[in-house]
Design a protein around this motif. Structure first.
Motif, PDB file in Angstrom:
ATOM      1  N   ARG A 231       0.820  -1.205   0.000  1.00  0.00           N
ATOM      2  CA  ARG A 231       0.000   0.000   0.000  1.00  0.00           C
ATOM      3  C   ARG A 231       0.859   1.263   0.000  1.00  0.00           C
ATOM      4  O   ARG A 231       0.556   2.228  -0.694  1.00  0.00           O
ATOM      5  CB  ARG A 231      -0.934  -0.009   1.210  1.00  0.00           C
ATOM      6  CG  ARG A 231      -1.882   1.177   1.290  1.00  0.00           C
ATOM      7  CD  ARG A 231      -2.836   1.005   2.446  1.00  0.00           C
ATOM      8  NE  ARG A 231      -3.647  -0.188   2.269  1.00  0.00           N
ATOM      9  CZ  ARG A 231      -4.359  -0.743   3.246  1.00  0.00           C
ATOM     10  NH1 ARG A 231      -4.325  -0.252   4.469  1.00  0.00           N
ATOM     11  NH2 ARG A 231      -5.094  -1.823   3.001  1.00  0.00           N
ATOM     12  N   THR A 232       1.943   1.261   0.771  1.00  0.00           N
ATOM     13  CA  THR A 232       2.763   2.468   0.928  1.00  0.00           C
ATOM     14  C   THR A 232       4.041   2.453   0.092  1.00  0.00           C
ATOM     15  O   THR A 232       4.654   3.505  -0.124  1.00  0.00           O
ATOM     16  CB  THR A 232       3.162   2.648   2.399  1.00  0.00           C
ATOM     17  OG1 THR A 232       4.007   1.556   2.794  1.00  0.00           O
ATOM     18  CG2 THR A 232       1.932   2.687   3.299  1.00  0.00           C
ATOM     19  N   GLY A 233       4.463   1.259  -0.335  1.00  0.00           N
ATOM     20  CA  GLY A 233       5.723   1.143  -1.058  1.00  0.00           C
ATOM     21  C   GLY A 233       6.937   1.078  -0.147  1.00  0.00           C
ATOM     22  O   GLY A 233       8.067   0.982  -0.618  1.00  0.00           O
ATOM     23  N   ARG A 234       6.707   1.129   1.171  1.00  0.00           N
ATOM     24  CA  ARG A 234       7.823   1.025   2.112  1.00  0.00           C
ATOM     25  C   ARG A 234       8.135  -0.442   2.399  1.00  0.00           C
ATOM     26  O   ARG A 234       7.322  -1.339   2.151  1.00  0.00           O
ATOM     27  CB  ARG A 234       7.488   1.762   3.418  1.00  0.00           C
ATOM     28  CG  ARG A 234       7.324   3.267   3.241  1.00  0.00           C
ATOM     29  CD  ARG A 234       7.285   3.965   4.591  1.00  0.00           C
ATOM     30  NE  ARG A 234       6.136   3.550   5.376  1.00  0.00           N
ATOM     31  CZ  ARG A 234       4.993   4.227   5.446  1.00  0.00           C
ATOM     32  NH1 ARG A 234       4.839   5.341   4.744  1.00  0.00           N
ATOM     33  NH2 ARG A 234       4.005   3.795   6.201  1.00  0.00           N
ATOM     34  N   ALA A 235       9.331  -0.684   2.949  1.00  0.00           N
ATOM     35  CA  ALA A 235       9.760  -2.042   3.260  1.00  0.00           C
ATOM     36  C   ALA A 235      10.658  -2.031   4.492  1.00  0.00           C
ATOM     37  O   ALA A 235      11.226  -0.993   4.854  1.00  0.00           O
ATOM     38  CB  ALA A 235      10.498  -2.662   2.076  1.00  0.00           C
ATOM     39  N   THR A 236      10.774  -3.187   5.120  1.00  0.00           N
ATOM     40  CA  THR A 236      11.698  -3.371   6.235  1.00  0.00           C
ATOM     41  C   THR A 236      12.399  -4.709   6.065  1.00  0.00           C
ATOM     42  O   THR A 236      11.741  -5.742   5.897  1.00  0.00           O
ATOM     43  CB  THR A 236      10.966  -3.358   7.592  1.00  0.00           C
ATOM     44  OG1 THR A 236      10.333  -2.091   7.776  1.00  0.00           O
ATOM     45  CG2 THR A 236      11.953  -3.595   8.735  1.00  0.00           C
ATOM     46  N   ASP A 237      13.737  -4.676   6.087  1.00  0.00           N
ATOM     47  CA  ASP A 237      14.531  -5.903   6.020  1.00  0.00           C
ATOM     48  C   ASP A 237      15.118  -6.189   7.395  1.00  0.00           C
ATOM     49  O   ASP A 237      15.655  -5.284   8.055  1.00  0.00           O
ATOM     50  CB  ASP A 237      15.675  -5.765   5.016  1.00  0.00           C
ATOM     51  CG  ASP A 237      15.184  -5.736   3.578  1.00  0.00           C
ATOM     52  OD1 ASP A 237      14.017  -6.109   3.344  1.00  0.00           O
ATOM     53  OD2 ASP A 237      15.967  -5.327   2.691  1.00  0.00           O
ATOM     54  N   LEU A 238      15.038  -7.438   7.810  1.00  0.00           N
ATOM     55  CA  LEU A 238      15.654  -7.884   9.061  1.00  0.00           C
ATOM     56  C   LEU A 238      16.758  -8.874   8.727  1.00  0.00           C
ATOM     57  O   LEU A 238      16.516  -9.880   8.060  1.00  0.00           O
ATOM     58  CB  LEU A 238      14.617  -8.553   9.973  1.00  0.00           C
ATOM     59  CG  LEU A 238      13.414  -7.715  10.411  1.00  0.00           C
ATOM     60  CD1 LEU A 238      12.501  -8.550  11.318  1.00  0.00           C
ATOM     61  CD2 LEU A 238      13.854  -6.452  11.121  1.00  0.00           C
ATOM     62  N   PHE A 239      17.972  -8.580   9.185  1.00  0.00           N
ATOM     63  CA  PHE A 239      19.117  -9.469   8.961  1.00  0.00           C
ATOM     64  C   PHE A 239      19.532 -10.069  10.306  1.00  0.00           C
ATOM     65  O   PHE A 239      19.936  -9.346  11.219  1.00  0.00           O
ATOM     66  CB  PHE A 239      20.282  -8.694   8.344  1.00  0.00           C
ATOM     67  CG  PHE A 239      19.982  -8.137   6.983  1.00  0.00           C
ATOM     68  CD1 PHE A 239      20.195  -8.899   5.845  1.00  0.00           C
ATOM     69  CD2 PHE A 239      19.478  -6.850   6.845  1.00  0.00           C
ATOM     70  CE1 PHE A 239      19.919  -8.384   4.586  1.00  0.00           C
ATOM     71  CE2 PHE A 239      19.198  -6.326   5.587  1.00  0.00           C
ATOM     72  CZ  PHE A 239      19.413  -7.098   4.457  1.00  0.00           C
ATOM     73  N   TRP A 240      19.434 -11.393  10.405  1.00  0.00           N
ATOM     74  CA  TRP A 240      19.735 -12.109  11.649  1.00  0.00           C
ATOM     75  C   TRP A 240      21.157 -12.659  11.605  1.00  0.00           C
ATOM     76  O   TRP A 240      21.633 -13.111  10.570  1.00  0.00           O
ATOM     77  CB  TRP A 240      18.764 -13.264  11.839  1.00  0.00           C
ATOM     78  CG  TRP A 240      17.333 -12.852  12.022  1.00  0.00           C
ATOM     79  CD1 TRP A 240      16.446 -12.467  11.049  1.00  0.00           C
ATOM     80  CD2 TRP A 240      16.620 -12.778  13.262  1.00  0.00           C
ATOM     81  NE1 TRP A 240      15.238 -12.169  11.608  1.00  0.00           N
ATOM     82  CE2 TRP A 240      15.300 -12.348  12.959  1.00  0.00           C
ATOM     83  CE3 TRP A 240      16.958 -13.056  14.592  1.00  0.00           C
ATOM     84  CZ2 TRP A 240      14.324 -12.182  13.945  1.00  0.00           C
ATOM     85  CZ3 TRP A 240      15.994 -12.885  15.561  1.00  0.00           C
ATOM     86  CH2 TRP A 240      14.697 -12.452  15.243  1.00  0.00           C
ATOM     87  N   SER A 241      21.823 -12.664  12.773  1.00  0.00           N
ATOM     88  CA  SER A 241      23.179 -13.209  12.855  1.00  0.00           C
ATOM     89  C   SER A 241      23.490 -13.609  14.291  1.00  0.00           C
ATOM     90  O   SER A 241      22.758 -13.270  15.228  1.00  0.00           O
ATOM     91  CB  SER A 241      24.206 -12.174  12.366  1.00  0.00           C
ATOM     92  OG  SER A 241      24.171 -11.012  13.174  1.00  0.00           O
ATOM     93  N   ASN A 242      24.596 -14.355  14.448  1.00  0.00           N
ATOM     94  CA  ASN A 242      25.103 -14.739  15.773  1.00  0.00           C
ATOM     95  C   ASN A 242      24.069 -15.459  16.636  1.00  0.00           C
ATOM     96  O   ASN A 242      23.896 -15.162  17.827  1.00  0.00           O
ATOM     97  CB  ASN A 242      25.639 -13.514  16.532  1.00  0.00           C
ATOM     98  CG  ASN A 242      26.776 -12.836  15.807  1.00  0.00           C
ATOM     99  OD1 ASN A 242      27.597 -13.493  15.163  1.00  0.00           O
ATOM    100  ND2 ASN A 242      26.822 -11.509  15.875  1.00  0.00           N
TER     101      ASN A 242
END
Length: 263
Positions: A231-242
């Motif tokens: 709807r907004t064109g926004r995004a969120t990426d989550l990068f997991w580690s350790n």
């Protein structure tokens, strides 16, 4: 054909349709149960998390977090999750504590250091965004099998794998979603993709998980989770580690006092 024969045929058609619908629903639930069974038994783990906020114009902002999760064996409690922001400075010390329950609605508390107080996230506010991301507070809650009803849709290719595609419907009347379509691979029962539909039945968001790795020779975790808001064109990426398992976490690490001292 007399009226009795016609009524009898309609009766048989109804019975067959009902039995077929029940079989589809049961298959969807059985897939969800198996996915839940394979992810259970980890005890506890901690992990580092990088959150990247992406605007509709592709501008980015990064945040670093620490996540710790404890698998609970007390009554209806499923997991306890503490998520703490370490940077940048304006959100450092903010923390979200979630008690996930197997059947009833979860409890959530948010600590904002600028206000120096713990805020309870009410059930009717859980569709709001979590700290400016495209993940809602509801997305940060537990996804116990009994919190949904299910329907098996089809089999689909998932890259080089094959996936079950199931539909799940939240039983919580305060949910911000009408339904979710979930892709689960047939080999390891990992969730690869979720389409979220709003209360008007429009596609709202899509979550994609990638680059899974196995820990403890049993538990699969994605390195990346990407949420896109259509709807907004926004995004969120989550990068997991350790990822670290069996770290000795206890119930005392997951209470409202731990929110204020979390760093």
């Amino acid at each position: 054909m007399n009226n009795y024969a016609i009524r009898f045929m309609f009766f048989l058609f109804f019975i067959f349709s009902f039995a077929n619908a029940q079989s589809i629903n049961n298959k969807g639930r059985e897939i969800a149960l198996e996915a839940d069974r394979r992810s259970a038994g980890f005890g506890d783990f901690v992990a580092d998390l990088k959150m990247v906020l992406i605007s509709s114009r592709s501008n980015t902002a990064e945040r670093k977090l620490r996540v710790q999760i404890l698998e609970s064996t007390k009554g209806d409690v499923g997991e306890k999750n503490l998520t703490v922001f370490n940077s940048p400075r304006d959100v450092r010390g903010a923390a979200l504590l979630t008690y996930s329950y197997k059947t009833r609605d979860d409890d959530q508390w948010l600590y904002l250091p600028a206000l120096r107080r713990v805020k309870t996230i009410a059930s009717d506010n859980k569709s709001g965004p979590f700290m400016g991301s495209e993940f809602s507070f509801e997305d940060m809650r537990g996804h116990g099998v009994d919190k949904y009803t299910y329907k098996y849709l089809r089999d689909d290719p998932c890259g080089e794998l094959s996936c079950f595609v199931i539909e799940r419907y939240p039983t919580d009347e305060n949910s911000g979603y009408s339904r979710q379509v979930v892709w689960i691979d047939q080999q390891e029962y990992r969730i690869w993709k979720v389409d979220y539909y709003d209360l008007k039945e429009s596609l709202l968001k899509t979550l994609t998980m990638s680059n899974f790795k196995q820990y403890q020779d049993k538990f699969w975790q994605p390195d990346k989770m990407a949420m896109v808001n259509h709807r907004t064109g926004r995004a969120t990426d989550l990068f997991w580690s350790n990822y670290q398992y069996d770290t000795g976490l206890s119930e005392a690490d997951f209470n409202k006092n731990s929110l204020k001292r979390a760093r």
